[in-house]
Design a protein around this motif. Structure first.
Motif, PDB file in Angstrom:
ATOM      1  N   SER A 262      41.582 -19.766 -22.830  1.00  0.00           N
ATOM      2  CA  SER A 262      40.259 -20.389 -22.721  1.00  0.00           C
ATOM      3  C   SER A 262      39.302 -19.348 -22.156  1.00  0.00           C
ATOM      4  CB  SER A 262      40.309 -21.609 -21.800  1.00  0.00           C
ATOM      5  OG  SER A 262      41.194 -22.587 -22.291  1.00  0.00           O
TER       6      SER A 262
ATOM      7  N   LEU B  60      34.774 -24.154 -18.357  1.00  0.00           N
ATOM      8  CA  LEU B  60      35.894 -23.725 -19.178  1.00  0.00           C
ATOM      9  C   LEU B  60      35.697 -24.197 -20.618  1.00  0.00           C
ATOM     10  CD1 LEU B  60      38.576 -22.226 -18.630  1.00  0.00           C
ATOM     11  CD2 LEU B  60      39.681 -24.471 -18.573  1.00  0.00           C
TER      12      LEU B  60
ATOM     13  N   ARG C  75      47.520 -20.659 -24.105  1.00  0.00           N
ATOM     14  CA  ARG C  75      46.321 -21.308 -24.677  1.00  0.00           C
ATOM     15  C   ARG C  75      45.114 -20.678 -23.992  1.00  0.00           C
ATOM     16  NH1 ARG C  75      43.737 -26.895 -23.881  1.00  0.00           N
ATOM     17  NH2 ARG C  75      42.884 -27.398 -25.918  1.00  0.00           N
TER      18      ARG C  75
ATOM     19  N   THR D 186      37.503 -24.002 -24.476  1.00  0.00           N
ATOM     20  CA  THR D 186      38.684 -23.639 -25.270  1.00  0.00           C
ATOM     21  C   THR D 186      38.302 -23.602 -26.753  1.00  0.00           C
ATOM     22  OG1 THR D 186      40.078 -24.703 -23.612  1.00  0.00           O
ATOM     23  CG2 THR D 186      41.111 -24.143 -25.703  1.00  0.00           C
ATOM     24  N   SER D 187      38.115 -24.750 -27.345  1.00  0.00           N
ATOM     25  CA  SER D 187      37.734 -24.778 -28.762  1.00  0.00           C
ATOM     26  C   SER D 187      36.225 -24.709 -28.957  1.00  0.00           C
ATOM     27  CB  SER D 187      38.263 -26.067 -29.401  1.00  0.00           C
ATOM     28  OG  SER D 187      37.574 -27.183 -28.871  1.00  0.00           O
TER      29      SER D 187
ATOM     30  N   ASP E   6      44.186 -17.462 -19.075  1.00  0.00           N
ATOM     31  CA  ASP E   6      45.413 -18.077 -19.588  1.00  0.00           C
ATOM     32  C   ASP E   6      46.366 -18.214 -18.411  1.00  0.00           C
ATOM     33  OD1 ASP E   6      47.513 -18.947 -21.361  1.00  0.00           O
ATOM     34  OD2 ASP E   6      46.483 -17.843 -22.947  1.00  0.00           O
TER      35      ASP E   6
END
Ligand SMILES: O=P(O)(O)OC[C@H]1O[C@H](OP(=O)(O)OP(=O)(O)O)[C@H](O)[C@@H]1O
Length: 171
Positions: free
Chosen positions: A38, A98, A36, A100-101, A120
């Motif tokens: 980021s 941080l 995932r 991510t989306s 990651d």
């Protein structure tokens, strides 16, 4: 790993970079298949002149500022966890955090985003001087170097970035 209780760990690349810069010690960081991804990202609100950067990455922040062409004096304040609300509430605030989306940034109205490094999951072991060997290693996995902006001026990424007390002014 940080407390030397174990010789190998699985953690985020961002955590490894911050620890190397803050401690001046080397790690051998090897990539695992992406899980995932980021991004450690600089963010603020359009039109602001930031005086304070809130971050859980003070060493990465200092390294990035040192690599900027024309860095402005700025205070670095260490915070843990989600910092978006604090950044939004300070009219002269910015952050290095941080993402991510990007949903948390957007929800807090932070509309200036500069991704600095992708992060990651990775495998990490201590690098032992002088030859750089490790107690345990997984040579089939690719080594991840530190980001280019973390290179010390005139030196290698293995050299620590000069330290500054958290909360102090950088000039
Ligand atoms: O870009 P997004 O998908 O919105 O995610 C970003 C958020 O995720 C992280 O928090 P996390 O939930 O991991 O908790 P913590 O940082 O407080 O431990 C990070 O600190 C941001 O607050």
């Amino acid at each position: 790993m940080a407390s030397e209780a174990v010789d190998i760990g699985i953690t985020g690349y961002d955590v490894c970079v911050e620890w190397c810069l803050a401690s001046g010690q080397s790690l051998t960081i090897r990539a695992l298949p992406p899980a995932r991804t980021s991004f450690v990202t600089y963010c603020t609100v359009a039109g602001r002149t930031p005086h304070t950067i809130y971050t859980e990455y003070p060493a990465i922040t200092r390294a990035w500022l040192a690599a900027c062409a024309n860095p402005q004096p700025v205070r670095i304040v260490r915070l843990h966890g989600s910092t978006e609300g604090v950044i939004r509430a300070d009219d002269t605030g910015a952050g290095l955090l941080l993402v991510t989306s990007g949903q948390t940034l957007a929800a807090n109205g932070l509309d200036v985003e500069v991704p600095l490094l992708a992060t990651d999951v990775c495998v990490v072991t201590r690098t032992l001087p002088p030859a750089g060997q490790t107690l345990i290693d997984l040579p089939s996995l690719p080594v991840l170097p530190l980001p280019s902006f973390c290179q010390a001026p005139g030196g290698s990424a293995d050299k620590p970035i000069p330290r500054q007390r958290d909360g102090g002014l950088r000039r």
